[in-house]
Design an enzyme around this catalytic site. Sequence first.
Site, PDB file in Angstrom:
ATOM      1  CB  CYS A  21     -12.430  17.127 -25.852  1.00 55.56           C
ATOM      2  SG  CYS A  21     -12.190  16.104 -27.315  1.00 55.56           S
TER       3      CYS A  21
ATOM      4  CB  VAL B 219      -7.454  18.282 -28.171  1.00 50.26           C
ATOM      5  CG1 VAL B 219      -6.569  19.492 -28.088  1.00 50.26           C
ATOM      6  CG2 VAL B 219      -8.929  18.660 -28.063  1.00 50.26           C
TER       7      VAL B 219
ATOM      8  CD  GLU C 237      -7.232  11.837 -35.659  1.00 48.56           C
ATOM      9  OE1 GLU C 237      -8.306  11.319 -35.314  1.00 48.56           O
ATOM     10  OE2 GLU C 237      -7.184  12.952 -36.206  1.00 48.56           O
ATOM     11  CB  SER C 238      -9.209   9.923 -29.446  1.00 46.52           C
ATOM     12  OG  SER C 238     -10.063   9.474 -30.473  1.00 46.52           O
TER      13      SER C 238
HETATM   14  N1  LIG Z   1     -10.710  12.317 -34.876  1.00 46.50           N
HETATM   15  C1  LIG Z   1     -10.287  13.110 -33.759  1.00 46.50           C
HETATM   16  C2  LIG Z   1     -11.419  14.024 -33.331  1.00 46.50           C
HETATM   17  C3  LIG Z   1     -11.016  14.907 -32.166  1.00 46.50           C
HETATM   18  C4  LIG Z   1     -11.898  16.133 -32.056  1.00 46.50           C
HETATM   19  O1  LIG Z   1     -12.794  16.357 -32.906  1.00 46.50           O
HETATM   20  N2  LIG Z   1     -11.647  16.928 -31.030  1.00 46.50           N
HETATM   21  C5  LIG Z   1     -12.346  18.198 -30.956  1.00 46.50           C
HETATM   22  C6  LIG Z   1     -12.636  18.582 -29.516  1.00 46.50           C
HETATM   23  S1  LIG Z   1     -13.868  17.545 -28.776  1.00 46.50           S
HETATM   24  C7  LIG Z   1     -11.438  19.260 -31.531  1.00 46.50           C
HETATM   25  O2  LIG Z   1     -10.250  19.252 -31.305  1.00 46.50           O
HETATM   26  N3  LIG Z   1     -12.029  20.188 -32.269  1.00 46.50           N
HETATM   27  C8  LIG Z   1     -11.311  21.302 -32.818  1.00 46.50           C
HETATM   28  C9  LIG Z   1     -11.461  21.397 -34.292  1.00 46.50           C
HETATM   29  O3  LIG Z   1     -12.032  20.470 -34.903  1.00 46.50           O
HETATM   30  O4  LIG Z   1     -11.018  22.393 -34.848  1.00 46.50           O
HETATM   31  C10 LIG Z   1      -9.846  12.188 -32.624  1.00 46.50           C
HETATM   32  O5  LIG Z   1     -10.364  11.071 -32.534  1.00 46.50           O
HETATM   33  O6  LIG Z   1      -8.954  12.578 -31.864  1.00 46.50           O
END
Ligand SMILES: N[C@@H](CCC(=O)N[C@@H](CS)C(=O)NCC(=O)O)C(=O)O
Length: 239
Positions: free
Chosen positions: A33, A73, A85-86
């Site tokens: 990720c 994540v 949130e990252s």
């Molecule tokens: N806005 C979030 C986006 C994080 C994100 O989209 N992570 C993906 C993995 S790369 C995830 O957890 N996807 C699972 C889902 O959306 O259900 C951040 O910045 O942390």
Amino acid sequence: MAGMGNAKHLKAGDAEPAPPAKDVLRVYGMKFCPYVERLKLVLAAKDIKHETVNINIQNKPDWFFQKNPRGTVPVIEKNGEILYESDITAEYVDEAYPGRRLQTSDPLLRAKEKIVLGDFMEVVSNYYALVKETDEGKRSFLTAAIKANLDKVENFLGNTPYFCGQRPGFTDYMIWPKLERILLFDPEFIEQNPKIASYCDRIGEDKAVKACRHPNQLLLQYFEGFKAGNPVYDIGTVE
Ligand SMILES: N[C@@H](CCC(=O)N[C@@H](CS)C(=O)NCC(=O)O)C(=O)O
């Protein structure tokens, strides 16, 4: 690569791990990720010790939603406190832990970095739309939008080695994971901007970037599964 953690990805039905021991920082992540990589880059740059619990994000354990109702994540947990949130988790660890502060201290420069990060995220959203688009007219429109925003990013870099100045900093670590993927999958976009291209070479030498970078072959293997709608997370070294 070790920086991303090699723990097996827990899925629905897998037991919730015991809470982290006192004062131990835990990251809930996913090995491929780019948002987790943002946080991991900050942790690596500051040598912050932590443990990693990886989550199968296609088939999440129910208990994971108690950590993060958004279901994404990265998530961090320490002494009963949880953040997600990252950008928020990365900012938090930058401020809460000792070591070189990665966020630019000058408020004007920091604000300008946020603008270029926004321009770069426009590149990212148009790029992901382009990958799925088959209509030629829409593809040309998206390609032009990607180029226009990459030009803004190139102009921002100018003759400065990094987005944060003379050393890689917070904004570099927010940009790099997605830039790395565009460079790998469609290098011609990057080659059109020589300053971004040499930036990619330069930041590739950074210790945190090296620690978190997967071999190209492994990232490509992951994306083959992802594109086919069947991402496999436990590839490469799995502990
Ligand atoms: N806005 C979030 C986006 C994080 C994100 O989209 N992570 C993906 C993995 S790369 C995830 O957890 N996807 C699972 C889902 O959306 O259900 C951040 O910045 O942390």
